[in-house]
Design an enzyme around this catalytic site. Structure first.
Site, PDB file in Angstrom:
ATOM      1  CG  ASN A   1      -1.747   1.246   1.367  1.00  0.00           C
ATOM      2  OD1 ASN A   1      -1.629   2.175   0.568  1.00  0.00           O
ATOM      3  ND2 ASN A   1      -2.581   1.287   2.395  1.00  0.00           N
TER       4      ASN A   1
ATOM      5  NE  ARG B   1      -4.431   3.314  -1.690  1.00  0.00           N
ATOM      6  CZ  ARG B   1      -4.154   4.490  -1.151  1.00  0.00           C
ATOM      7  NH1 ARG B   1      -3.056   4.652  -0.458  1.00  0.00           N
ATOM      8  NH2 ARG B   1      -4.992   5.485  -1.289  1.00  0.00           N
TER       9      ARG B   1
ATOM     10  CG  HIS C   1      -8.785   7.561   0.601  1.00  0.00           C
ATOM     11  ND1 HIS C   1      -8.938   8.909   0.780  1.00  0.00           N
ATOM     12  CD2 HIS C   1      -7.460   7.310   0.680  1.00  0.00           C
ATOM     13  CE1 HIS C   1      -7.746   9.458   0.956  1.00  0.00           C
ATOM     14  NE2 HIS C   1      -6.824   8.507   0.894  1.00  0.00           N
TER      15      HIS C   1
ATOM     16  CG  HIS D   1      -9.227   7.600   4.592  1.00  0.00           C
ATOM     17  ND1 HIS D   1      -8.906   6.265   4.679  1.00  0.00           N
ATOM     18  CD2 HIS D   1      -8.054   8.246   4.378  1.00  0.00           C
ATOM     19  CE1 HIS D   1      -7.595   6.114   4.531  1.00  0.00           C
ATOM     20  NE2 HIS D   1      -7.059   7.311   4.339  1.00  0.00           N
TER      21      HIS D   1
ATOM     22  CG  ASN E   1      -0.010  12.806   3.568  1.00  0.00           C
ATOM     23  OD1 ASN E   1       0.205  13.828   4.220  1.00  0.00           O
ATOM     24  ND2 ASN E   1       0.421  12.639   2.331  1.00  0.00           N
TER      25      ASN E   1
ATOM     26  NE  ARG F   1      -2.710  14.565  -1.814  1.00  0.00           N
ATOM     27  CZ  ARG F   1      -3.172  13.338  -1.686  1.00  0.00           C
ATOM     28  NH1 ARG F   1      -4.214  12.957  -2.384  1.00  0.00           N
ATOM     29  NH2 ARG F   1      -2.610  12.495  -0.857  1.00  0.00           N
TER      30      ARG F   1
ATOM     31  N   GLY G   1      -4.935   7.977   9.722  1.00  0.00           N
ATOM     32  CA  GLY G   1      -4.030   8.388  10.808  1.00  0.00           C
ATOM     33  C   GLY G   1      -4.624   9.454  11.723  1.00  0.00           C
ATOM     34  CB  ILE G   2      -5.943  12.841  11.097  1.00  0.00           C
ATOM     35  CG1 ILE G   2      -4.549  13.254  10.596  1.00  0.00           C
ATOM     36  CG2 ILE G   2      -6.618  13.954  11.865  1.00  0.00           C
ATOM     37  CD1 ILE G   2      -4.549  14.326   9.512  1.00  0.00           C
ATOM     38  N   GLY G   3      -8.011  10.561  11.756  1.00  0.00           N
ATOM     39  CA  GLY G   3      -9.325  10.119  12.242  1.00  0.00           C
ATOM     40  C   GLY G   3      -9.202   9.122  13.383  1.00  0.00           C
ATOM     41  CD  GLU G   4      -6.647   4.560  11.872  1.00  0.00           C
ATOM     42  OE1 GLU G   4      -5.535   4.303  12.384  1.00  0.00           O
ATOM     43  OE2 GLU G   4      -6.946   4.228  10.707  1.00  0.00           O
TER      44      GLU G   4
ATOM     45  CD  GLU H   1      -6.032   2.433   2.605  1.00  0.00           C
ATOM     46  OE1 GLU H   1      -5.082   2.770   3.327  1.00  0.00           O
ATOM     47  OE2 GLU H   1      -6.389   3.104   1.621  1.00  0.00           O
TER      48      GLU H   1
HETATM   49  N1  LIG Z   1      -1.568  10.669  17.396  1.00  0.00           N
HETATM   50  C1  LIG Z   1      -1.833  11.421  16.335  1.00  0.00           C
HETATM   51  N2  LIG Z   1      -2.433  12.614  16.470  1.00  0.00           N
HETATM   52  C2  LIG Z   1      -2.697  13.390  15.404  1.00  0.00           C
HETATM   53  N3  LIG Z   1      -2.413  13.031  14.138  1.00  0.00           N
HETATM   54  C3  LIG Z   1      -1.827  11.849  13.939  1.00  0.00           C
HETATM   55  C4  LIG Z   1      -1.499  10.971  15.013  1.00  0.00           C
HETATM   56  N4  LIG Z   1      -0.921   9.858  14.496  1.00  0.00           N
HETATM   57  C5  LIG Z   1      -0.890  10.040  13.145  1.00  0.00           C
HETATM   58  N5  LIG Z   1      -1.424  11.237  12.815  1.00  0.00           N
HETATM   59  C6  LIG Z   1      -1.516  11.853  11.497  1.00  0.00           C
HETATM   60  O1  LIG Z   1      -2.023  10.971  10.493  1.00  0.00           O
HETATM   61  C7  LIG Z   1      -1.541  11.438   9.214  1.00  0.00           C
HETATM   62  C8  LIG Z   1      -1.036  10.231   8.417  1.00  0.00           C
HETATM   63  O2  LIG Z   1      -2.093   9.346   8.201  1.00  0.00           O
HETATM   64  P1  LIG Z   1      -1.900   7.940   7.466  1.00  0.00           P
HETATM   65  O3  LIG Z   1      -3.265   7.361   7.321  1.00  0.00           O
HETATM   66  O4  LIG Z   1      -0.901   7.155   8.205  1.00  0.00           O
HETATM   67  O5  LIG Z   1      -1.270   8.424   6.094  1.00  0.00           O
HETATM   68  P2  LIG Z   1      -1.319   7.832   4.618  1.00  0.00           P
HETATM   69  O6  LIG Z   1      -2.418   8.571   3.938  1.00  0.00           O
HETATM   70  O7  LIG Z   1       0.015   8.146   4.052  1.00  0.00           O
HETATM   71  O8  LIG Z   1      -1.629   6.366   4.736  1.00  0.00           O
HETATM   72  C9  LIG Z   1      -0.442  12.445   9.512  1.00  0.00           C
HETATM   73  O9  LIG Z   1      -0.953  13.761   9.349  1.00  0.00           O
HETATM   74  C10 LIG Z   1      -0.157  12.205  10.984  1.00  0.00           C
HETATM   75  O10 LIG Z   1       0.324  13.357  11.600  1.00  0.00           O
HETATM   76  C1  LIG Z   2      -5.816   8.651  -2.774  1.00  0.00           C
HETATM   77  C2  LIG Z   2      -4.991   9.163  -1.655  1.00  0.00           C
HETATM   78  O1  LIG Z   2      -4.999  10.329  -1.372  1.00  0.00           O
HETATM   79  O2  LIG Z   2      -4.258   8.257  -0.979  1.00  0.00           O
HETATM   80  P1  LIG Z   2      -3.333   8.554   0.303  1.00  0.00           P
HETATM   81  O3  LIG Z   2      -4.224   8.966   1.400  1.00  0.00           O
HETATM   82  O4  LIG Z   2      -2.698   7.235   0.578  1.00  0.00           O
HETATM   83  O5  LIG Z   2      -2.389   9.631  -0.096  1.00  0.00           O
HETATM   84 MG   LIG Z   3      -4.012   6.520   3.355  1.00  0.00          MG
END
Ligand SMILES: Nc1ncnc2c1ncn2[C@@H]1O[C@H](COP(=O)(O)OP(=O)(O)O)[C@@H](O)[C@H]1O
Ligand SMILES: CC(=O)OP(=O)(O)O
Ligand SMILES: [Mg+2]
Length: 589
Positions: free
Chosen positions: A7, A85, A173, A201, A204, A234, A323-326, A380
């Protein structure tokens, strides 16, 4: 079967090794992220081991090369297939697909639609093909889940010529939205098909999806993953008028504008870092730019929640992931703030305490909140592993006897006359979903069936329209209606009982009510491989462990371009213990 999953997101490379049998188990979980001057963070989890550290990779593409070594180090050499992915599948790919040269080329041609993602996705494909040329590789597309979006959600109001050139909304997503929507429904204890859900979702990349009764209806990303929410780097939504301004007033080229919207905007553009952890830390210390960035971020998400509740005409639950939602309770709180008017109220203690260990999906709404609020980790990679395994079963050429089983719920095929009576003269049904049989679709509209003993609501309509109306129900349904219904092959309607169909504009009473005899659709090529001919009757065995069953006297119907699958009804599926999907095999006579 052991499946390696890649992924490659915009900011991280996640990978995993899954053992897929009746259950899917993650044997190894790895990630590389936070790429900076010549290094990145890595994390490997395997059994009891949870190892973190810095790896010497400057970019996600470099990190890809570290994966085989990592697996080797943990003694994990045995792989049967690779699942990838792939962020963009255009309109070409509506399902997981076994990769060959031609398909890799087609995906590569979509790069302009996802320039931040597809190069890394394809790099992973190329690496694996070089390392393990004999292994099957399957692409699982972010866009596929959203191909059910209605035209009014996917069409931009631009000149026809642009639309003909491919300018339309897709959404991304999808694998994540599909998984978390299902997970939320499971947690809430209701069928996904009954729920109106907004899936949020926030990674990043970030997007919101309206999941209306199990299907994606709309999502905040568009033709590219640039539209919608504020993201790490973005911009999300921006006035298209900005392009002219930037060109004329700042003298920027198209490439410069696009690069800045992808890489220098979002949280990074607003407050200098793309990482929400940094932004939250700085906001807590009083940094006004970071505080404003957080407000803008939350406000944009909240607007989409409201918009999608309106789009669906209802809202039962929202689900946070990414990452942020969780991980950010304060972001969840800001997003939910002020939504009490639509029955959505967060419980602050539950929000702070949300623990997602072991795939938990805690509910964090306040007592009395009509709308549920769920938080769950996205999965994912797990979904990609499952879909890869499923795609291999249905596509693997050396096992031509595996037959996908499709379970048909009750539905109607309407004639023009019936549509006029039920919906109004010359009414055009809305194509909501494309079915696997080419040219076939299910409509957004539903009808009710009425018999002497009872009614069946929300019955699906399948297209295209037919000469004669045909209504297909199960034996159980026939008891509910109070009508004695015969088992018939499709189209053999003489002497069938009458039933009344009700639509919004009126009702229509007709014969044509049947229990459809089970059958296999297939095409001449597959029929030859299966050794069957049109009109044959064959036996199909379903090898469920608990309720294995052989369906004898299954009619073979060969059509020029039919997709090979066995059609059974819900009673038959229940008897064979089939919950969602399954495959069967021909029993040699
Ligand atoms: N404990 C936390 N508190 C706030 N934001 C977090 C925390 N842990 C991860 N994040 C945020 O989640 C984002 C990354 O999300 P992730 O789903 O891992 O990324 P990707 O889209 O690359 O898969 C980053 O902005 C990171 O700062
Ligand atoms: C489509 C997309 O933005 O994927 P990611 O969150 O992994 O950057
Ligand atoms: Mg992602």
């Amino acid at each position: 079967m052991q499946i390696l999953v890649f992924n490659a997101g915009s900011s991280s490379l996640k990978f995993g090794l899954f053992s897929v049998d009746r259950e899917t188990r993650e044997v190894f979980k790895g990630s590389y992220e936070r790429f900076r001057n010549g290094e990145c963070d890595y994390r490997f989890r395997h059994g009891e081991t949870d190892e973190r550290g810095a790896a010497p990779f400057a970019s996600l593409r470099e990190a890809l090369t570290g994966v085989p070594d990592a697996l080797m180090r943990f003694g994990l050499g045995s792989i049967d297939a690779v699942g990838h992915r792939i962020v963009h599948g255009g309109a070409q790919f509506s399902a997981p697909t076994l990769l060959d040269d031609a398909r890799v080329e087609t995906i590569a041609s979509l790069t302009p639609l996802a320039p931040l993602h597809l190069p890394a996705n394809l790099e992973a494909v190329r690496l694996c093909r070089a390392l393990w040329p004999e292994l099957p590789q399957v692409a699982v597309f972010d866009t596929a889940f959203h191909l059910t979006n209605p035209a009014f959600a996917t069409t931009y109001a631009v000149p026809l010529q642009w639309r003909d050139a491919g300018l339309r909304r897709y959404g991304f997503h999808g694998t994540s939205h599909k998984y978390v929507a299902g997970r939320a429904a499971e947690e809430i204890g209701r069928a996904l098909g009954d729920l109106q859900l907004v899936s949020i979702h926030l990674g990043n990349g970030a997007s919101v999806c309206a999941v209306n009764r199990g299907q994606s209806m709309d999502s905040s990303m568009g033709m590219t993953p640039l539209e919608g929410l504020v993201m790490g780097t973005r911009s999300g939504d921006i006035d298209p008028g900005a392009f002219g301004f930037l060109f004329r007033e700042l003298g920027l080229s198209v490439q410069e504008i696009e690069d800045a919207l992808y890489d220098e905007s979002g949280l990074k553009g607003l407050a200098g870092s793309s990482d929400m952890r940094d932004i939250e830390d700085r906001a807590a210390k009083g940094d006004p730019q970071a505080q404003l960035a957080i407000e803008i971020y939350a406000y944009r998400v909240r607007k989409y929640v409201g918009a999608y509740a309106a789009a669906m005409g209802g809202l039962d639950a929202i689900v946070f992931t990414g990452g942020i939602g969780e991980n950010s309770p304060s972001m969840r709180r800001r997003i939910c703030e002020g939504l009490g008017f639509m029955g959505l109220q967060l419980d602050h203690d539950r929000n702070m305490a949300a623990n997602l260990a072991d795939r938990a999906a805690p509910q964090i709404q306040a007592y009395g909140s009509r709308v549920r609020i769920v938080v769950t980790e996205t999965a994912e990679q797990l979904m990609i592993a499952r879909e890869t395994a499923a795609a291999l079963v249905s596509e693997r050429p050396e096992s031509p006897l595996r037959l996908p089983i499709a379970v048909s719920g009750r539905h109607v095929h309407l004639s023009r006359e019936a549509v006029d009576a039920l919906f109004g003269t010359d009414y055009e049904l809305t194509h909501a979903t494309l079915l696997r049989q080419p040219g076939h679709w299910s409509a957004k509209e539903r009808v009710a069936l009425v018999g002497p003993k009872g009614r069946l609501e929300r019955v699906a309509i399948l297209g295209p329209l037919r000469e004669r109306t045909q209504i297909e129900v199960s034996r159980t349904d026939s008891f509910a209606l109070g009508i004695d219904v015969p088992v018939r092959d499709s189209g053999r309607l003489e002497g069938t009982p009458q039933v009344t169909i009700e639509g919004p504009a009126g009702s229509f009473t007709t014969d044509g009510l049947i229990i459809a005899a089970r059958h296999i659709h297939t095409n001449p090529a597959d029929a030859a491989r299966l050794g069957v001919e049109d009109g044959d009757y064959v036996d199909v065995r379903i090898a469920d462990e608990d309720r294995a069953l052989t369906f004898s006297r299954t009619l073979v119907r060969v059509g020029t371009d039919s997709f090979t699958e066995v059609h059974i009804d819900t009673d038959e599926a229940n008897a064979a213990g089939i919950e969602v999907s399954a495959t069967g095999e021909l029993v040699e006579p």
